[in-house]
Enzyme design. Structure first.
Site, PDB file in Angstrom:
ATOM      1  N   TYR A 115      14.146   9.005  64.940  1.00 41.62           N
ATOM      2  CA  TYR A 115      13.603   8.373  66.142  1.00 41.62           C
ATOM      3  C   TYR A 115      13.862   6.879  66.053  1.00 41.62           C
ATOM      4  O   TYR A 115      13.977   6.321  64.960  1.00 41.62           O
ATOM      5  CB  TYR A 115      12.092   8.590  66.239  1.00 41.62           C
ATOM      6  CG  TYR A 115      11.662  10.027  66.346  1.00 41.62           C
ATOM      7  CD1 TYR A 115      11.626  10.671  67.581  1.00 41.62           C
ATOM      8  CD2 TYR A 115      11.282  10.749  65.209  1.00 41.62           C
ATOM      9  CE1 TYR A 115      11.213  11.993  67.672  1.00 41.62           C
ATOM     10  CE2 TYR A 115      10.868  12.069  65.297  1.00 41.62           C
ATOM     11  CZ  TYR A 115      10.831  12.686  66.536  1.00 41.62           C
ATOM     12  OH  TYR A 115      10.432  13.988  66.638  1.00 41.62           O
ATOM     13  N   CYS A 134       7.101  25.869  53.533  1.00 42.31           N
ATOM     14  CA  CYS A 134       7.513  24.453  53.621  1.00 42.31           C
ATOM     15  C   CYS A 134       8.879  24.298  54.303  1.00 42.31           C
ATOM     16  O   CYS A 134       9.799  25.056  54.028  1.00 42.31           O
ATOM     17  CB  CYS A 134       7.597  23.879  52.214  1.00 42.31           C
ATOM     18  SG  CYS A 134       8.139  22.163  52.198  1.00 42.31           S
ATOM     19  N   ASP A 295       9.795  26.095  61.655  1.00 40.72           N
ATOM     20  CA  ASP A 295      11.222  25.785  61.779  1.00 40.72           C
ATOM     21  C   ASP A 295      12.077  26.895  61.162  1.00 40.72           C
ATOM     22  O   ASP A 295      11.657  27.523  60.196  1.00 40.72           O
ATOM     23  CB  ASP A 295      11.557  24.473  61.047  1.00 40.72           C
ATOM     24  CG  ASP A 295      10.833  23.279  61.641  1.00 40.72           C
ATOM     25  OD1 ASP A 295      10.711  23.229  62.879  1.00 40.72           O
ATOM     26  OD2 ASP A 295      10.399  22.404  60.872  1.00 40.72           O
ATOM     27  N   ASP A 332      10.340  21.619  66.593  1.00 44.41           N
ATOM     28  CA  ASP A 332      11.179  20.500  66.197  1.00 44.41           C
ATOM     29  C   ASP A 332      12.633  20.911  66.390  1.00 44.41           C
ATOM     30  O   ASP A 332      13.033  22.009  66.022  1.00 44.41           O
ATOM     31  CB  ASP A 332      10.904  20.126  64.731  1.00 44.41           C
ATOM     32  CG  ASP A 332      11.042  18.635  64.501  1.00 44.41           C
ATOM     33  OD1 ASP A 332      11.668  17.954  65.352  1.00 44.41           O
ATOM     34  OD2 ASP A 332      10.534  18.136  63.488  1.00 44.41           O
TER      35      ASP A 332
HETATM   36  C1  LIG Z   1       8.005  14.470  62.935  1.00 41.57           C
HETATM   37  C2  LIG Z   1       8.733  13.316  62.506  1.00 41.57           C
HETATM   38  C3  LIG Z   1       8.299  12.017  62.841  1.00 41.57           C
HETATM   39  C4  LIG Z   1       7.038  11.750  63.603  1.00 41.57           C
HETATM   40  O1  LIG Z   1       7.044  12.261  64.889  1.00 41.57           O
HETATM   41  P1  LIG Z   1       5.719  12.142  65.762  1.00 41.57           P
HETATM   42  O2  LIG Z   1       6.047  12.921  66.980  1.00 41.57           O
HETATM   43  O3  LIG Z   1       5.521  10.680  66.037  1.00 41.57           O
HETATM   44  O4  LIG Z   1       4.578  12.688  64.991  1.00 41.57           O
HETATM   45  C5  LIG Z   1       9.064  10.969  62.407  1.00 41.57           C
HETATM   46  N1  LIG Z   1      10.187  11.136  61.694  1.00 41.57           N
HETATM   47  C6  LIG Z   1      10.630  12.356  61.355  1.00 41.57           C
HETATM   48  C7  LIG Z   1      11.898  12.485  60.591  1.00 41.57           C
HETATM   49  C8  LIG Z   1       9.912  13.484  61.754  1.00 41.57           C
HETATM   50  O5  LIG Z   1      10.335  14.702  61.380  1.00 41.57           O
HETATM   51  S1  SF4 Z   2       4.446  21.777  53.360  1.00 40.98           S
HETATM   52 FE1  SF4 Z   2       6.008  21.313  51.781  1.00 40.98          FE
HETATM   53  S2  SF4 Z   2       5.913  19.111  51.516  1.00 40.98           S
HETATM   54 FE2  SF4 Z   2       4.017  19.726  52.538  1.00 40.98          FE
HETATM   55  S3  SF4 Z   2       2.535  20.066  50.892  1.00 40.98           S
HETATM   56 FE3  SF4 Z   2       3.461  22.036  51.343  1.00 40.98          FE
HETATM   57  S4  SF4 Z   2       5.171  22.195  49.918  1.00 40.98           S
HETATM   58 FE4  SF4 Z   2       4.584  20.054  49.960  1.00 40.98          FE
END
Ligand SMILES: *Cc1c(COP(=O)(O)O)cnc(C)c1O
Ligand code: SF4
Length: 348
Positions: A115, A134, A295, A332
């Protein structure tokens, strides 16, 4: 120390001053194949698919989180999140390692910028508990790392040259696996950049290791304000007294706490559970921010809920639940496309 030979399964057997010490919890995590066998009451022999899972994806779980469920109940929603499952390697719906294309949006190692106005720093690839769902499982293939001072410096210099960045998110891995001193050094370096207005911490510690939220940590964060704290409760049973107190300490230090859940099959994909989770968060003053569509990450396909199912659930919640505790349901998208709201449309 009485640690090594004590089974951390029964919290009653552990002296409270150890149980409440985050470092004890961290050191006494279950993380070996033998430990997994113990928990499940079976041998994990060489040919066992779980052995193969452990060779591909790490696991670790804190005594605290383990004490919240029965490891032998295969359908337990907390167990599903932290105990390895053969489907991580046997079931695929076509997920890839990095569907969000984070690696190709990294101008300097450790920095992800998808972003214009905000970026994300992967401070470490270590976590207290390795969530099976994760979306950065690809980082687990590398040896454990923390951001070094020169790497932090390179990231800071890049951000200094990029005045459009006004918000920096510290994530990972879990940034709170670092000591307070190291964390403060990194936070302070970025806090010193005049155009960086906001710092954000993404950490699951309040859920999986609430003892980590010490008064001392809270004063570090307090000194770096404005800091926003984003955590990840996925099930109402995770909102324990300890977790509530951890959030309360952050709130008392002037750190707003928000929640990002992931919609997970068998964990929180029914309306009732989700509503209990949202009400529970509202009661402890943690604002539900996002509900993420899981995702398409390799090794997590078995958790995915269809978008239409998620939308249907959100539509019901929308009609019956206080706006204060309604998260935005988002998916996402790769690269700079970012998060897209999945808004129920048919609710008139
Ligand atoms: C999700 C994310 C953000 C934050 O996004 P918001 O919509 O502001 O919560 C910023 N950088 C990355 C790489 C992300 O994956
Ligand atoms: S979602 Fe992934 S990065 Fe977040 S606490 Fe769990 S293992 Fe760690």
């Amino acid at each position: 120390m009485l640690t090594k030979r004590t089974s951390p399964k029964q919290r009653g057997q552990i002296a409270p001053e150890l149980w409440d010490d985050w470092r004890w919890q961290f050191r006494n995590r279950r993380r070996t194949p033998g430990g997994l066998g113990d928990l499940l009451g079976s041998q994990i022999a060489q040919a066992n698919p779980l052995q193969r899972v452990l060779r591909v994806y790490r696991w670790a779980v804190t005594p605290y989180y383990l004490s919240l469920f029965d490891p032998r109940d295969e359908a337990d929603p907390l167990r599903l999140q932290c105990i390895p499952d053969a489907r991580e390697i046997t079931f695929s719906a076509g997920g890839t390692e990095d569907p969000l294309e984070e690696d190709s949006h990294s101008p300097v190692p450790g920095l992800i910028r998808r972003y214009r106005d905000r970026c994300l720093v992967t401070v470490t690839n270590r976590c207290a508990v390795y969530c099976r769902h994760c979306n950065r499982k690809r980082l687990w293939h590398r040896k454990e790392f923390d951001l070094s001072d020169p790497e932090t410096d390179a990231i800071a210099r890049h951000i200094e040259k990029t005045p459009a960045i006004r918000e920096v998110i510290f994530s990972g891995g879990d940034p709170l696996t670092l000591s307070d001193v190291r964390l403060e050094r990194i936070l302070a370096r970025l806090r010193a950049i005049p155009h960086v207005e906001i710092l954000r911490i993404g950490s699951r510690m309040p859920v999986v290791l609430p003892m980590r939220i010490t008064e001392r940590l809270c004063s570090v964060l307090r000194r770096c304000r404005p800091v926003w704290f984003l955590t990840q409760f996925n099930h109402p049973r995770e909102i324990t007294r300890e977790a509530a107190e951890a959030c309360e300490r952050l709130l008392t230090a002037g750190i707003p706490v928000l929640n990002q859940s992931v919609l997970l099959r068998g964990v929180n994909d029914d309306c009732r559970t989700m509503q209990e989770l949202l009400y529970g968060l509202e009661r402890i003053c943690v604002k539900p921010y996002y509900l993420f569509q899981c995702d398409p990450v390799q090794g997590t396909d078995h958790f995915r809920v269809e978008i239409w199912e998620g939308m249907r659930m959100m539509e019901k919640l929308w009609k019956t639940t206080s706006g204060l505790c309604l998260p935005r349901y988002v998916a996402d998208m790769p690269g700079t496309k970012g998060k897209v709201p999945l808004q129920p449309v048919s609710f008139l």
